[in-house]
Design an enzyme around this catalytic site. Sequence first.
Site, PDB file in Angstrom:
ATOM      1  N   ASN A   1       3.347  11.608  36.936  1.00  0.00           N
ATOM      2  CA  ASN A   1       2.589  12.744  37.060  1.00  0.00           C
ATOM      3  C   ASN A   1       1.538  12.417  38.283  1.00  0.00           C
ATOM      4  OD1 ASN A   1       3.663  15.156  35.492  1.00  0.00           O
ATOM      5  ND2 ASN A   1       3.208  13.449  34.126  1.00  0.00           N
ATOM      6  N   CYS A   2       1.508  11.714  39.324  1.00  0.00           N
ATOM      7  CA  CYS A   2       0.578  11.005  40.222  1.00  0.00           C
ATOM      8  C   CYS A   2       0.908  11.564  41.589  1.00  0.00           C
ATOM      9  CB  CYS A   2       0.420   9.465  40.203  1.00  0.00           C
ATOM     10  SG  CYS A   2      -0.424   8.782  41.311  1.00  0.00           S
TER      11      CYS A   2
END
Length: 199
Positions: free
Chosen positions: A72-73
């Site tokens: 989730n970057c």
Amino acid sequence: MASFKQKIARYLYPLILRLGRKGKNGTILSNEGNVPPKKPFPLEQIIFSNGSKPDLMSYSGKMILVVNTASNCGYTGQYAELQTLHEGFSQKLVILGFPSNDFKEQEKANDQEIAQFCQVNYGVTFPILKKAVVVPHSDQHPVFKWLTSSTLNGWNDHAPDWNFSKYLLDEKGNLIHYFGPSVSPLDDVFINAIGLKNK
């Protein structure tokens, strides 16, 4: 399946990469003095996400690229670039992905979910390891303890700046480079620095 947040991050990745090059995420460090490690790289501590261990002989004579990853970057798009690197240079280079939840809790999934996410969304076939602590901490994984301690690797104390920091070892197990998250693994500066040539 990618979440809405993951799809947005993937869309914004080129912009995030460009902006990150101007700050600490664009850091590049090199072992200028060719300093050898004080302790061997702890290959025996590598455990894949499914709990199995690699055949260490298959790593013999290859460079090793260690990358701390997250799903989730803003840099998650580098999974695709790492896969391209893996497909082009697997005879010379081993890529090890270490999922970590150390930066803004961007990897909350479990090992099975992470492996599935990487395969479904990015076609990842390079090794994804068990989720680990990669920053200096009492629970820091032995591989990252070695990578971030000059008393072990010989010269580098630089810890990951963020997800998708990259540490490169040569064929003899010497740590030779650190590349910050915003240095793409397909960037010319990366390819040239590590001396890879597609065969």
